[in-house]
Design an enzyme around this catalytic site. Structure first.
Site, PDB file in Angstrom:
ATOM      1  N   LYS A  99      34.458  40.749 -29.445  1.00  0.00           N
ATOM      2  CA  LYS A  99      34.108  40.673 -30.990  1.00  0.00           C
ATOM      3  C   LYS A  99      33.590  42.008 -31.332  1.00  0.00           C
ATOM      4  O   LYS A  99      32.602  42.572 -30.680  1.00  0.00           O
ATOM      5  CB  LYS A  99      33.015  39.684 -30.830  1.00  0.00           C
ATOM      6  CG  LYS A  99      32.306  39.597 -32.306  1.00  0.00           C
ATOM      7  CD  LYS A  99      31.441  38.188 -32.404  1.00  0.00           C
ATOM      8  CE  LYS A  99      30.406  38.478 -33.694  1.00  0.00           C
ATOM      9  NZ  LYS A  99      30.001  37.273 -34.194  1.00  0.00           N
TER      10      LYS A  99
ATOM     11  N   GLU B 287      33.371  27.878 -34.105  1.00  0.00           N
ATOM     12  CA  GLU B 287      32.351  28.528 -33.708  1.00  0.00           C
ATOM     13  C   GLU B 287      30.988  28.082 -34.522  1.00  0.00           C
ATOM     14  O   GLU B 287      30.806  28.600 -35.583  1.00  0.00           O
ATOM     15  CB  GLU B 287      32.633  30.290 -33.865  1.00  0.00           C
ATOM     16  CG  GLU B 287      31.200  30.893 -33.137  1.00  0.00           C
ATOM     17  CD  GLU B 287      31.282  32.503 -33.314  1.00  0.00           C
ATOM     18  OE1 GLU B 287      32.466  32.802 -33.650  1.00  0.00           O
ATOM     19  OE2 GLU B 287      30.187  33.140 -33.674  1.00  0.00           O
TER      20      GLU B 287
ATOM     21  N   ARG C 171      22.088  29.983 -34.744  1.00  0.00           N
ATOM     22  CA  ARG C 171      20.889  30.255 -35.806  1.00  0.00           C
ATOM     23  C   ARG C 171      19.999  29.405 -36.175  1.00  0.00           C
ATOM     24  O   ARG C 171      18.981  29.788 -36.915  1.00  0.00           O
ATOM     25  CB  ARG C 171      21.844  31.009 -36.673  1.00  0.00           C
ATOM     26  CG  ARG C 171      21.838  32.586 -36.743  1.00  0.00           C
ATOM     27  CD  ARG C 171      22.768  33.360 -37.681  1.00  0.00           C
ATOM     28  NE  ARG C 171      24.026  33.424 -37.095  1.00  0.00           N
ATOM     29  CZ  ARG C 171      24.758  34.408 -37.638  1.00  0.00           C
ATOM     30  NH1 ARG C 171      24.568  34.584 -38.847  1.00  0.00           N
ATOM     31  NH2 ARG C 171      25.835  34.612 -37.007  1.00  0.00           N
TER      32      ARG C 171
HETATM   33  C1  3PG Z   1      28.668  36.315 -37.194  1.00  0.00           C
HETATM   34  O1  3PG Z   1      27.678  35.969 -36.737  1.00  0.00           O
HETATM   35  O2  3PG Z   1      29.805  36.568 -36.845  1.00  0.00           O
HETATM   36  C2  3PG Z   1      28.646  36.861 -38.798  1.00  0.00           C
HETATM   37  O3  3PG Z   1      27.342  36.692 -39.365  1.00  0.00           O
HETATM   38  C3  3PG Z   1      29.783  36.482 -39.571  1.00  0.00           C
HETATM   39  O4  3PG Z   1      29.631  37.146 -40.678  1.00  0.00           O
HETATM   40  P1  3PG Z   1      30.005  37.035 -42.298  1.00  0.00           P
HETATM   41  O5  3PG Z   1      29.131  35.910 -42.787  1.00  0.00           O
HETATM   42  O6  3PG Z   1      30.024  38.216 -43.018  1.00  0.00           O
HETATM   43  O7  3PG Z   1      31.567  36.358 -42.055  1.00  0.00           O
END
Ligand code: 3PG
Length: 207
Positions: free
Chosen positions: A128, A40, A44
């Site tokens: 999710k 994924e 961002r």
């Molecule tokens: C996401 O967008 O799914 C999260 O920012 C991932 O979270 P993590 O960095 O805590 O694994």
């Protein structure tokens, strides 16, 4: 492929924030070499969309999707770039319509019972759970399973190799998502062996 198929690809969906487009293909190859067949790429960063395009074109051994999809325009652009799935941090009717219109697998974000119920009402039972740990973690998901047994989750946000097994053991969890497979310093150093090793460890979770 629908969202349930997506959840079955790997116990961990790597959530990847790419500062540079040039990292896209090597990081995808390293994840695949470690046995993780899905990536994924978050939208961002500026590099996100072009990274999806390059991975889709050059790394056929991995299923690439776009994450942090927050606008209808991003949903359409991700599909055009070759994404096979879309992940949203939360769900609005307008965003959901656009994401579903692409025909791709969609993993929509939900954090509360009301949001989960709104997705179920639309026939979307794979979602999710974000941000998983701040929103209540395994205790919250266990509690949600009673009234909403049809919902199946990919908890993401605060998941680590240490707590992932507890999430994966829940009856309503299909997989987890996390960024720990692709640490920023490893990407910057081009340390693809480390990414491959982290992927190999993650692909053995939940097994
Ligand atoms: C996401 O967008 O799914 C999260 O920012 C991932 O979270 P993590 O960095 O805590 O694994």
């Amino acid at each position: 492929m629908d969202a349930r198929d997506l959840m079955a690809l790997s116990p961990v969906i790597p959530v990847v924030v790419l500062p540079e487009v040039g990292q896209a293909v090597p990081v995808a190859r390293a994840l695949a070499a470690g046995g993780v067949g899905v990536i994924e790429v978050t939208l961002r960063t500026e590099a996100g969309l072009e990274s999806v395009r390059r991975i889709a074109a050059e790394v056929p051994e991995i299923v690439v999707g776009a994450g942090t999809v927050t606008t209808p325009e991003q949903a359409a652009a991700s599909a055009a770039a070759g994404a096979r799935f879309l992940v949203t941090p939360g769900s609005t009717p307008r965003l959901l319509n656009a994401a579903l219109d692409t025909g791709l697998a969609v993993l929509p974000g939900a954090a509360t019972l009301g949001e989960m119920m709104a997705l179920l009402e639309r026939g979307l039972d794979a979602m999710k759970f974000f941000p998983a740990v701040p929103a209540g973690g395994t205790a919250y998901l266990s509690a949600a399973h009673g009234p909403l047994p049809a919902a199946r989750f990919c908890p993401t946000g605060g998941i680590t190799p240490a707590n992932a097994p507890e999430f994966l053991a829940l009856p309503n969890v299909g997989c987890v998502g996390g960024s720990w497979l692709t640490p920023r310093d490893a990407l910057e150093a081009g340390d693809w062996d480390r990414v491959r090793d982290l992927a190999a460890a993650a692909s053995g979770l939940g097994g």
